[in-house]
Design a protein around this motif. Structure first.
Motif, PDB file in Angstrom:
ATOM      1  N   ALA A  79      59.570  46.475  25.637  1.00 13.54           N
ATOM      2  CA  ALA A  79      58.302  47.073  26.063  1.00 13.54           C
ATOM      3  C   ALA A  79      57.846  46.536  27.421  1.00 13.54           C
ATOM      4  CB  ALA A  79      57.220  46.815  25.014  1.00 13.54           C
ATOM      5  N   HIS A  80      58.348  45.384  27.817  1.00 19.84           N
ATOM      6  CA  HIS A  80      57.975  44.792  29.101  1.00 19.84           C
ATOM      7  C   HIS A  80      58.774  45.378  30.259  1.00 19.84           C
ATOM      8  CE1 HIS A  80      55.399  41.873  27.170  1.00 19.84           C
ATOM      9  NE2 HIS A  80      56.379  41.624  26.317  1.00 19.84           N
TER      10      HIS A  80
ATOM     11  N   GLN B 200      66.150  43.329  22.978  1.00 18.85           N
ATOM     12  CA  GLN B 200      65.504  44.588  22.593  1.00 18.85           C
ATOM     13  C   GLN B 200      64.077  44.378  22.086  1.00 18.85           C
ATOM     14  OE1 GLN B 200      68.262  43.281  21.365  1.00 18.85           O
ATOM     15  NE2 GLN B 200      68.102  43.100  19.161  1.00 18.85           N
ATOM     16  N   GLN B 201      63.790  43.207  21.552  1.00 21.95           N
ATOM     17  CA  GLN B 201      62.442  42.918  21.059  1.00 21.95           C
ATOM     18  C   GLN B 201      61.437  42.889  22.205  1.00 21.95           C
ATOM     19  OE1 GLN B 201      62.037  39.724  18.206  1.00 21.95           O
ATOM     20  NE2 GLN B 201      60.088  39.118  19.078  1.00 21.95           N
ATOM     21  N   HIS B 202      61.894  42.651  23.402  1.00 21.43           N
ATOM     22  CA  HIS B 202      61.012  42.536  24.560  1.00 21.43           C
ATOM     23  C   HIS B 202      61.083  43.761  25.474  1.00 21.43           C
ATOM     24  CE1 HIS B 202      60.344  38.367  23.419  1.00 21.43           C
ATOM     25  NE2 HIS B 202      61.635  38.304  23.180  1.00 21.43           N
TER      26      HIS B 202
END
Length: 127
Positions: A78-79, A74-76
Motif C-alpha cells: 500500500a505504500h 506484499q504486506q507493505h
C-alpha cells in the motif's frame, strides 16, 4: 553498562536519568549507539536493557541476520512499489553494516553471507 551507570550516577533500577538519547535494548540496534557516540561524543546516551545484553530478540535468534521484511514485501504494498523497494534496500544495507562493523571491530562472528530459499510445503503456504 555498569561503568556507564556509575559515570552518570545511576544504579540498576534507578529512577529518572537525563540523557539526550535513550536506546531501549542492547541487541544489534542498541549496540549501534556506540557509533552514534563516536560521531558526537558530547551526546549523553543511555542504553537500557531489561535483563542483560542480548537477552531479547537478537539473542533469541541466535545471531541470525537477515534482510527479510517482516510479513513480506506484499504486506507493505500500500505504500507503493518505490517505498517497498527502498525499504528492502535498507534491509540489505543493514546486513552489510553488521558485517562491516564486525570486521572493523575485529569481532569473529563467523558470518557467512549467503542467500534465502523459501519453499511451500502445504497448500496454505502456497497461497
Amino acid at each position: 553498562m555498569e561503568r556507564d551507570r556509575q559515570r552518570h550516577g545511576a544504579a540498576a533500577g534507578a529512577g529518572a536519568l537525563a540523557v539526550g538519547v535513550a536506546i531501549v535494548g542492547v541487541g544489534y540496534t542498541g549496540l549501534e549507539t556506540y557509533y552514534l557516540a563516536r560521531v558526537d561524543p558530547s551526546l549523553r546516551i543511555a542504553v537500557i536493557e531489561q535483563r542483560f545484553a542480548e537477552y531479547g530478540a537478537s539473542g533469541r535468534n541466535g545471531g541470525w541476520l537477515t534482510d527479510s521484511i517482516t510479513g513480506g514485501r506484499q504486506q507493505h504494498a500500500a505504500h507503493g512499489r518505490g517505498e517497498v523497494g527502498r525499504f528492502q534496500r535498507a534491509m540489505n544495507d543493514t546486513v552489510d553494516e553488521v558485517i562491516r562493523v564486525a570486521a572493523a571491530e575485529g569481532i569473529d562472528a563467523d558470518i557467512r553471507k549467503g542467500g534465502e530459499f523459501t519453499v511451500a510445503c502445504t497448500p496454505a503456504q502456497e497461497a
